[in-house]
Design an enzyme around this catalytic site. Sequence first.
Site, PDB file in Angstrom:
ATOM      1  N   ILE A  66     -76.173  -2.464  11.905  1.00  0.00           N
ATOM      2  CA  ILE A  66     -76.883  -2.022  13.104  1.00  0.00           C
ATOM      3  C   ILE A  66     -78.395  -2.014  12.862  1.00  0.00           C
ATOM      4  O   ILE A  66     -78.852  -1.754  11.751  1.00  0.00           O
ATOM      5  CB  ILE A  66     -76.367  -0.620  13.544  1.00  0.00           C
ATOM      6  N   CYS A  67     -79.152  -2.341  13.914  1.00  0.00           N
ATOM      7  CA  CYS A  67     -80.607  -2.204  13.899  1.00  0.00           C
ATOM      8  C   CYS A  67     -80.984  -1.582  15.246  1.00  0.00           C
ATOM      9  O   CYS A  67     -80.184  -0.888  15.850  1.00  0.00           O
ATOM     10  CB  CYS A  67     -81.300  -3.551  13.650  1.00  0.00           C
ATOM     11  N   ARG A  68     -82.173  -1.812  15.733  1.00  0.00           N
ATOM     12  CA  ARG A  68     -82.571  -1.201  17.001  1.00  0.00           C
ATOM     13  C   ARG A  68     -81.842  -1.837  18.184  1.00  0.00           C
ATOM     14  O   ARG A  68     -81.311  -1.144  19.040  1.00  0.00           O
ATOM     15  CB  ARG A  68     -84.083  -1.276  17.181  1.00  0.00           C
ATOM     16  N   GLY A 120     -80.068  -5.273  17.839  1.00  0.00           N
ATOM     17  CA  GLY A 120     -79.055  -6.254  17.454  1.00  0.00           C
ATOM     18  C   GLY A 120     -79.573  -7.547  16.872  1.00  0.00           C
ATOM     19  O   GLY A 120     -78.797  -8.355  16.375  1.00  0.00           O
ATOM     20  N   MET A 173     -78.841   0.315  17.980  1.00  0.00           N
ATOM     21  CA  MET A 173     -78.971   1.764  18.176  1.00  0.00           C
ATOM     22  C   MET A 173     -79.245   2.126  19.628  1.00  0.00           C
ATOM     23  O   MET A 173     -78.885   3.213  20.073  1.00  0.00           O
ATOM     24  CB  MET A 173     -80.071   2.335  17.268  1.00  0.00           C
TER      25      MET A 173
END
Length: 115
Positions: A65-67, A69, A94
Amino acid sequence: MVAVFGGPQIPSIPVTEISDDTYLLDVREDAEWAAGHAPGAHHLPMMELPGRLAEVPKDRDVAVICRSGGRSAHVVAHLVQNGWDQVRNVDGGMYEWAAAGRPVIGEDGQPGQVV
């Protein structure tokens, strides 16, 4: 599945399908992590991944996961190319995690925010 810049299909998973048993790998930068992350997630900034691959389990489901995708899709592609077969990109990152009502905590353990 998501294609990264015309490359191979990246396996993905919706936030709603991530179980408590999944190893959630957060690849955002330190300040993003400190502001808000998923409880139980493991922090490994994307730029540190090549030197820390051994920290990512190969024997269980891994959701990256990141901010939003994008970065996590690149990390998933890298992991797949290096032998991981149980790794998926979290759709929407996220932002989607928070929008789905999943908990977000700050580094101090208090409610956090996605930045």
